[in-house]
Each structure stands twice: as C-alpha cells, then as structure tokens.
Design an enzyme around this catalytic site. Structure first.
Site: not given
Ligand code: NAD
Length: 257
Positions: A139, A152
C-alpha cells in the site's frame, strides 16, 4: 503451451479480482481465494471469459493449516504455482490507545503473516524450477503513515521489508519479489473505510472522499484495479526479469510529497 499458474489471495473481490482478470486475460491459470460467498462462481466466470483453468478455495488465511491445504489443492488441480500474489488484506481505523487487540492481531496475521506462509510454502518449488514471481500488494501505507491506522501501516511496512528479503534470497534462482504500493483504489475495503472515517472524524462520507482520502493523492482520482492488474502482468513478463526488491507506488503522486 501449458498455462502458467498464478495463485492470488483475496481474489474474489476488489483489487485481487482486478488482478486475477488481467492475469487471466494474459493467459494464466488462476487459483482464486476469498471469503465471498459467490467465490466459486466468480472464479468459474473469469475462467470462462478468458478461456483459462481456474480453482477456487474459501481458505481462511488467518489459519496456517488452511493456507497449506489451499496450496496443496491448487497444485493438485492446476499444477505447480509459478506466480504468487499476496493480496488478501483487511483494515481497521482507530487511535492507538483505542485499537482493539484482536483487530491488531488479525491485521498483522492476514496482511503480513499469511504472506510469509504462502511464500515459505511456494518459494522452494519456484527456486527448484529456476523461475518464479512473488508480488505483494502492500500500500502507499507501506511507505508512509496516516493517523489511526497503526496495525495496517505496521503490516504494510513489514511486507515491504519482507519483499526485499525474499528478493535477495530468490535472486540466484530467477525468483523475483516486489511490493506494489497502491494509493486509494475504490473497492469494498475503501467503501467501508469511508464509512468508518466519517464516524471517526464526524464528517459526511463525501467530505471523507475529498478532504481525507484524496487530499493526499495529488491526481485526485482513485486508482483503477485494472491498472494494478496490468502492472502485475508486466512484472511477470520477461521485461520484469531484473525488477526485484522494489516497492512500486501506484499512488498518483502521494509518496512524491
Ligand atoms: P477487498 O475487501 O475488496 O478484498 C479483500 C479480499 O481479501 C476479499 O476477497 C476477502 O474475502 C479477502 N479476505 C479477507 N479476509 C480474508 C481471510 N481471512 N482469508 C482469506 N481471504 C480474506 O479489499 P481490496 O481493497 O481489494 O484490498 C486488497 C488488498 O489491497 C489489501 O491487501 C489492501 O490492504 C490492499 N490495498 C487496498 C487499497 C485500496 O484503496 N482499496 C489501497 C492500497 C492497498
């Protein structure tokens, strides 16, 4: 030509699904994982759309034994894993003194420790086969901090450091490891954060978007999941052979400040 296999955690929603779609478009067989109830359908749909093999596991990555089963089942169904993308992650927002201990533990366990487990279980085979790609979705918060996100930010800084170590260890064996550091991407995780931050700051959700979230992202727009997927495809191409140990921001200039 046999399809290369990509295992992508948390790939039935948000960024993970965006990455899975771009990797499938590029011809990779995809091992899906996530807690969404319609995960199996999502995987089958992507497989059909792009004509690639898929497997889906609802493994809860907070439990190392489930990670081990997930990897074993993937290898049985799709063959050896060539590309590992550690994407599953959760977030919780609170001041340090109010941060629930169980939320801290879950964030570290999923966002950091689960990636250690998948990597330790898959990197040996990649080294033996002299080719592998490991991409950790960190991130912008892997490079800088924001208030109220102690667990986080700690986990994401941790995964950036972990990526560098895996890169060094993989270097003699054709195994690269990089962290991608997205700014704000509009996904279910961010939509939940908007609600939480509105409560924490006592302002409307619209104000959170403009005054809290995108205030740090100079381009003033959310990153697209397709763009993150395209970077993953690039890192897995021959052009990515010597790109390793990096923390690549896709954050519209956030970390340039
Ligand atoms: P999201 O909530 O849409 O997706 C998260 C995924 O992880 C889902 O499929 C969920 O089922 C899965 N998950 C959650 N807990 C779990 C567990 N215990 N076991 C297995 N799977 C599990 O979130 P996102 O925004 O797509 O985030 C994905 C990644 O990107 C994360 O690591 C997040 O920190 C990172 N990220 C997101 C952003 C943003 O702005 N959305 C920015 C930077 C980094």
């Amino acid at each position: 030509m046999t399809q290369k296999v990509a295992l992508i955690t948390g790939s039935t929603s948000g960024i993970g699904l965006g990455i899975a779609r771009e990797m499938a478009r590029a011809g990779y067989a995809i091992s899906f994982n996530g807690l969404e109830a319609d995960g199996a359908e999502t995987a089958a749909k992507v497989g059909k759309e792009f004509g690639v093999k898929t497997y889906f596991s609802p493994a809860n990555l907070l439990h190392p034994a489930e990670i081990e089963t997930y990897i074993g089942e993937t290898e049985k169904n799709l063959g050896s894993v060539d590309v590992l993308i550690n994407n599953a992650g959760i977030q919780f927002v609170a001041a340090v003194e109010d941060f629930p201990v169980e939320k801290w533990n879950a964030i570290i366990d999923l966002n950091l420790t689960a990636a250690f487990h998948t990597t330790r279980l898959l990197v040996r085979g990649m080294k033996e086969r002299k080719w592998g790609r490991i991409i950790n979705i960190a991130s912008a918060h892997g490079l800088t901090a924001s208030e109220f996100k102690s667990a986080y930010v700690a986990a994401k800084h941790g995964i950036v450091g972990f990526s560098k170590v895996v890169a060094l260890e993989g270097a003699p064996f054709g195994v690269t490891c990089n962290a991608i550091c997205p700014g704000y991407v509009e996904t279910p995780l961010v939509k939940n954060q908007i609600k939480d931050q509105a409560k924490t700051h006592g302002i409307s959700e619209a104000e959170v978007i403009q005054k809290v979230m995108l205030v740090k992202q100079p381009v003033k727009q959310f990153v697209k999941v397709e763009d993150i997927g395209a970077i993953c495809v690039f890192l897995c191409s021959d052009a990515g052979n010597l790109i390793t140990g990096t923390a690549l921001p896709i954050d519209g200039g956030w970390n340039a400040q």
